[in-house]
Scaffold this motif. Structure first.
Motif, short mmCIF file in Angstrom:
data_model
loop_
_atom_site.label_atom_id
_atom_site.label_comp_id
_atom_site.label_asym_id
_atom_site.label_seq_id
_atom_site.Cartn_x
_atom_site.Cartn_y
_atom_site.Cartn_z
N THR A 138 1.31 -1.74 -9.14
CA THR A 138 0.46 -0.57 -8.87
C THR A 138 1.09 0.72 -9.37
OG1 THR A 138 1.45 -0.33 -6.64
CG2 THR A 138 -0.57 -1.64 -6.82
N GLU A 142 -5.13 2.69 -5.34
CA GLU A 142 -3.85 2.06 -5.01
C GLU A 142 -3.98 1.22 -3.74
OE1 GLU A 142 0.82 3.25 -4.10
OE2 GLU A 142 -0.70 4.82 -4.34
N SER A 173 -3.57 -2.85 -3.52
CA SER A 173 -2.54 -3.39 -2.63
C SER A 173 -3.14 -4.42 -1.67
CB SER A 173 -1.88 -2.25 -1.83
OG SER A 173 -1.20 -1.37 -2.69
#
Length: 875
Positions: A214, A223, A227
Motif C-alpha cells: 500500500t 489505503e 488493507s
C-alpha cells in the motif's frame, strides 16, 4: 441438526477447528482422505453426491461422516466453491508415526469464491477478482479495491454512489466481496440479489507485506480498503503472497464508462441470452494465442481509453502488424509456445508450482529471443521502447535447464524432479540406489544357484522392507543358520539374510536421503525464481500486450477493418459501417453496410422503420465501433472519423427486474434516467423504442419529452429509434434533430427489407407485414388488415372529435368460402379502434403482436411465440 460427538480426542480437535470456521465446509485430513463430519457431512454428501456413513455407529449418537480421497480433493473443493461455499482445508502438521497423542492439525487454507485459483482450460482467459469495499462515511463515498490471487493484480479506486459500486462489481464479474463494516441496505440487498458472497474482515493486520503493497496510496479511504482486502487474503491463505503487485490507484473517469446495463445490452463480453462468450465483441476479437493475452483483451474491452495519445500508439502498432503479415504470423507461432507467465509466477510465489510448471516457464522463456529478433526488424520508432520491456530472463531459463529433469513428474516429493549432474551428493545417493538394485538382482541369481530354488525371489514392501521369498515346498532347502524368518504367507515364507539386511539399510537410507535432498534442491530452485517474480510479471505484461496487438491486427485484416481517425470536433463520419459480430455470423457478402454521419450540429438521429429491419443493429454497430476505436482496434468500415466519447448509455430491448420488483417499463425509465442524469456533451446515448411499455399517449408524450430534454440540456450524441411516427415532426422545431429511416418496400403484399439507412422519416410502420413474416395465421393477418383500414378511415372522420369513435364489435372470424358480398357487408360493421369485445382471444393476440419487439427475439423464441398464438387462436 445432527448431534455432535465430543467424547473422542479427535472429535474434540475437529470441533475446536470447526468453531473457528462456522461458515465453511471443513475438509479434515485423516490419512489418505479428507473427512467431513456432522452437518458438513450431511450437506456435503448431497452437494457432492457422496455416500453418507457414520463414525462410532454403535454409540448412542453416531456421527454423520463423508469423505473424499486426498488426491481428488481439489475437484470436490471446486464444486463447492462454484456453488458459492467456502472450504477450510485442514492438514496434518506432523508425521503420525512421530506424533505423541493426537496428530497436530491446522487449517492451511480457506478457499472461497474470490480466492480460488482455478486452473482449468475454460477459466484460463478469465480473471477471478476478490473485491474489498469500505467507507469512512456515506458522504465520502466508497473505497473499492480488487485483487486476482492467481495473477497478483491489485488495484483500488474511490467511487461516490451505490450504483457506481455495482457497475464496477459487474465489470469485474466478482463473486465475493470483503468489508469491515455494515454496508448500506440497498447495496447489501443488491449484492444478495446478484448472488455475491459477502465476507467480513474486522481485524486489520499490521505487517510489513501490507505496508509494502500500500506504499503508493495517498488517499486514506483507498489505503483502508486495500488493507482490508489484503488482511483477508493473508488471513485466509496463510502463506506467502509475494506475487501480489504494489496496489495501483485508478479513477473510473479515466476510462470510457458503460454502466452494467449498457455493457450487457451491447454484449461486449457476455451474450445476453446465453451468458456465454460466443456471439460477443470479445468472441470476435479474441485471436490471442496466450491465456494472459486473452485476459488482457477482455480488460481492454471493459475499460476503453480516453487518452488519444495512447490510442494512437496502439493504432500505430496494429497498423504495422496488419502490413507485416509474415512477421505477424511468425510472432503468433512463437506465442503459441508461451504459457501463462502470470499464473506460473503466481504458483511459484504461492509455493504450489511443481517441476512441470518450471519446465513450462523454461519453454516460454526459450521463445523470447526469436520474438525479440522479429520485433527488431520492425519500425524502431514505433517498437523501440516496447522491445526494451521484453526481458528474456536468461539466467532463470539456464537455471531451470540445468536443474529440472525434462521428464519431471507432477509430485515434487517422490523424486525424479532434479536432473542428474546438478548436485554431486544427489548423484551419489542415486548411484547407491541404482547399484543397490543391481546388487539385489545379482544376489537373487546367486541365491537361486546356491539353494537350487529357481522360484526364489527378492522383493520389497514398505512394511517389511526387503525380503527373500521362498515357497513352503522349498523351505527345507534353506540353511536355517543363515535365513531368518521375517513374514509368513499362505503358500510362502519370507526371510532376511545378514548380507541383505546390511544392504537394505544402505539402500533405504540412500533413497530417503535422496528424496529429501531432491525436494530441498527443488525448493531452492523455486525460491530463486520466486525472488525474480517482479521481472516475470513485467515480462508477462509485455508479452500479453504484444499478443493482443497481434490479435487485433489479425482480425482487422480478416474482416477488412480500417484505422479510425480521432477528432475533437464531435463529428461522426463512418462510411460503410458494419456490426462486426452480425457480419461475422452472416458473412461479409450478406451484410448490408450503412453510413453513420452526424455533423457538429447534429445531436439526435431519430430512426423510424419496421421491426426486424435493422434499427437496433444500426444503433449497436455505432456503439461497438466506438468501443473498438477506444481500445486501439481498427473498426468495421471503409473509413471512420470519430470523437472520443466519455460514456455510452443504452436503452435497448425489453427486460424486467422482477427480483427487485421492477417491471419492464420501470427498468426502461430507470435506464433512461441514468443516461439523462449522467450523460455529457461527449457521451453517446442509444434509446430504442422508449415509451412503448405504457399507454400510447403516455409513451409518446414521454418519448417526445425525453427527446426535447436531450436536445436542450444533455446535448449528447443520441440515436433514438421509435414507432411513434408522429415524433418525426419534431425535426421542424428541433434544429439539431435529423430524421433517418430503414428502407423497406412492399411488393405484392410481401415486405422486403433493404436494411439500408435513408434520410427522412419512414412512410409507415409495416407492423402487419412483419407479423405476416413471423408466420401468424392468414385469417388473423386478414382481420388485422381490415381493422387497420377501418382505423385509417375513421381517423379522418374523428379528427376533430375529443374521443375516438368506436365501431361495432366484430362477431367472429369469417369462415372460408364466404361470398365476397357478405365479406363486404361484414367489413362495414368491423371498424374498431382499441377493442374487439366479441373475440377477446384474437384481440389479445393482436395486442401482443403490436407490442412485441421482434428485434429482441431469437428465431427460436419467435417460433415458440408463434406456436403459442396458434394454440390460443385454435383453442
Amino acid at each position: 441438526m445432527a448431534k455432535k460427538q465430543t467424547t473422542t480426542p479427535m472429535m474434540v480437535q475437529y470441533n475446536e477447528i470447526k468453531a473457528q470456521y462456522p461458515d465453511a465446509f471443513l475438509f479434515y485430513r485423516l490419512g489418505d482422505f479428507y473427512e467431513l463430519f456432522n452437518d458438513d457431512a450431511i450437506k456435503g454428501s448431497q452437494l457432492l453426491e457422496l455416500t453418507l456413513t457414520q463414525r462410532n455407529k454403535n454409540s448412542e449418537n453416531p456421527i454423520p461422516m463423508a469423505g473424499v480421497p486426498h488426491h481428488a480433493a481439489q475437484n470436490y473443493i471446486d464444486i463447492l466453491v462454484d456453488k458459492g461455499y467456502k472450504v477450510a482445508v485442514v492438514e496434518q502438521m506432523e508425521n503420525p508415526a512421530d506424533a505423541e497423542g493426537m496428530v497436530k492439525r491446522e487449517v492451511v487454507q480457506l478457499v472461497t469464491p474470490g480466492t480460488r485459483m482455478k486452473d482449468t482450460a475454460e477459466a484460463s482467459k478469465e480473471n477471478n477478482y476478490l473485491v474489498g469495499i469500505s467507507t469512512l462515511s456515506m458522504q465520502t463515498g466508497f473505497g473499492l479495491a480488487y485483487a486476482d490471487l492467481s495473477t497478483g493484480e491489485l488495484k483500488v479506486t474511490r467511487v461516490e454512489a451505490v450504483n457506481a459500486v455495482l457497475n464496477e462489481l459487474s465489470r469485474l464479474e466478482t463473486k465475493e466481496i470483503v468489508t469491515d463494516a455494515t454496508l448500506p441496505d440497498d447495496l447489501t440487498a443488491s449484492l444478495t440479489n446478484l448472488g455475491i458472497m459477502q465476507s467480513k474482515q474486522t481485524e486489520l493486520l499490521n505487517n510489513a507485506e501490507i505496508s509494502y503493497l500500500t506504499q503508493e496510496l495517498t488517499d486514506k479511504l483507498e489505503e483502508q480498503t486495500t488493507s482490508i482486502l489484503l488482511s483477508y487474503l493473508f488471513t485466509t491463505q496463510k502463506r506467502s503472497l509475494d506475487h501480489l503487485k504494489i496496489a495501483q490507484p485508478y479513477e473510473v473517469a479515466q476510462f470510457l464508462k458503460m454502466d452494467r446495463n449498457s455493457r450487457a445490452n451491447l454484449e461486449i463480453t457476455t451474450n445476453l441470452r446465453t451468458q456465454k462468450r460466443s456471439g460477443t465483441l470479445l468472441w470476435l476479437l479474441d485471436n490471442t494465442k496466450t491465456a494472459m493475452g486473452g485476459r488482457l483483451l477482455k480488460q481492454w474491452l471493459e475499460q476503453p481509453l480516453l487518452d488519444q495519445s495512447s490510442l494512437e500508439q496502439r493504432y500505430d502498432k496494429v497498423g504495422v502488424f496488419v502490413d507485416e503479415y509474415f512477421t505477424r504470423t511468425s510472432l503468433q507461432e512463437q506465442l503459441e509456445s508461451v504459457y501463462d507467465l502470470e499464473r506460473l509466477a503466481g504458483r511459484i510465489a504461492y509455493g504450489t508450482a511443481n517441476g512441470r510448471d518450471l519446465l513450462q516457464l523454461r519453454n516460454s522463456l526459450r521463445a523470447l529471443p526469436a520474438i525479440i529478433a522479429a520485433l527488431e526488424q520492425l519500425d524502431t520508432h514505433i517498437f523501440g521502447d516496447f522491445i526494451k520491456q521484453i526481458d528474456p530472463v536468461p539466467d532463470l531459463e539456464q537455471l531451470i535447464t540445468d536443474a529440472i529433469d525434462d521428464d519431471a513428474p507432477i509430485s515434487v516429493t517422490e523424486g525424479g524432479v532434479i536432473k542428474n549432474g546438478f548436485n554431486a551428493q544427489l548423484d551419489q545417493y542415486r548411484s547407491v540406489t541404482t547399484n543397490g538394485k543391481q546388487w539385489l538382482a545379482d544376489l537373487e541369481a546367486s541365491e537361486r544357484e546356491a539353494t537350487g530354488i529357481n522360484s526364489l525371489k527378492i522383493g520389497y514392501n514398505k512394511v517389511f522392507g526387503y525380503y527373500i521369498e521362498v515357497t513352503k515346498a522349498n523351505i527345507d532347502k534353506l540353511d536355517p543358520e543363515r535365513y531368518t524368518r521375517k513374514q509368513t504367507l499362505v503358500n510362502a515364507e519370507r526371510f532376511i539374510t545378514p548380507e541383505l539386511k546390511e544392504r537394505e539399510q544402505e539402500i533405504l537410507e540412500a533413497q530417503t536421503e535422496s528424496s529429501d535432498l531432491e525436494y530441498r534442491l527443488f525448493v531452492e530452485v523455486r525460491d530463486t525464481i520466486k525472488s525474480n517474480i517482479a521481472r516475470l510479471q513485467r515480462l508477462a505484461a509485455a508479452v500479453s500486450t504484444l499478443d493482443v496487438l497481434l490479435a487485433l491486427a489479425t482480425v482487422a485484416e480478416d474482416y477488412h477493418f480500417v484505422r479510425p481517425e480521432l477528432t475533437t470536433d464531435q463529428v461522426i463520419d463512418i462510411k460503410d459501417g458494419r456490426h462486426p459480430v452480425v457480419e461475422k455470423v452472416l458473412g461479409h457478402q450478406s451484410y448490408v453496410a450503412n453510413d453513420v454521419t452526424m455533423s457538429q450540429d447534429d445531436l439526435i438521429l431519430l430512426i423510424t422503420g419496421p421491426n426486424m429491419s435493422g434499427k437496433s443493429t444500426y444503433m449497436r454497430q455505432l456503439a461497438l465501433t466506438v468501443v473498438m476505436a477506444q481500445i486501439g482496434s481498427f473498426v468495421p468500415a471503409t473509413s471512420a472519423k470519430l470523437p472520443i466519447f466519455d460514456q455510452i448509455f443504452t436503452r435497448i430491448g425489453a427486460a424486467d427486474d422482477l427480483i427487485s420488483g421492477n417491471s419492464t417499463f420501470m427498468v426502461e425509465m430507470a435506464e433512461a434516467n441514468t443516461a439523462l442524469q449522467n450523460a455529457t456533451k461527449h457521451s453517446l446515448i442509444l434509446f430504442d423504442e422508449l415509451g412503448r411499455g405504457t399507454a400510447t399517449y403516455d409513451g409518446m408524450a414521454l418519448a417526445q419529452a425525453i427527446i426535447e430534454y436531450v436536445h436542450a440540456h444533455t446535448q449528447a450524441k443520441t440515436l433514438f429509434s421509435t414507432h411513434y411516427h408522429e415524433l418525426t415532426a419534431l425535426a421542424e422545431t428541433l434544429p439539431h434533430l435529423r430524421n433517418i429511416h430503414v428502407g423497406a418496400n412492399e411488393e405484392n403484399g410481401e415486405l422486403i427489407f433493404s436494411h439500408k439507412i435513408l434520410e427522412g422519416p419512414a412512410d409507415q410502420s409495416y407492423g402487419i407485414n412483419v407479423a405476416k413474416l413471423a408466420g401468424l395465421p392468414d385469417d388473423l393477418i386478414d382481420r388485422a388488415t381490415q381493422i387497420l383500414t377501418g382505423l385509417e378511415q375513421q381517423e379522418v372522420t374523428v379528427a376533430n372529435e375529443s374521443e375516438p369513435k368506436l365501431a361495432e364489435p366484430a362477431t367472429a372470424y369469417v369462415p372460408e368460402n364466404v361470398p365476397d358480398a357478405e365479406l363486404a357487408d361484414d367489413a362495414e360493421q368491423q371498424l374498431d379502434l382499441f377493442q374487439i369485445e366479441a373475440d377477446t382471444v384474437s384481440q389479445a393476440v393482436l395486442e401482443e403482436v403490436d407490442n412485441l419487439n421482434l428485434a429482441s427475439l431469437t428465431p427460436l423464441d419467435a417460433m415458440l411465440k408463434i406456436n403459442e398464438w396458434q394454440k390460443q387462436l385454435h383453442a
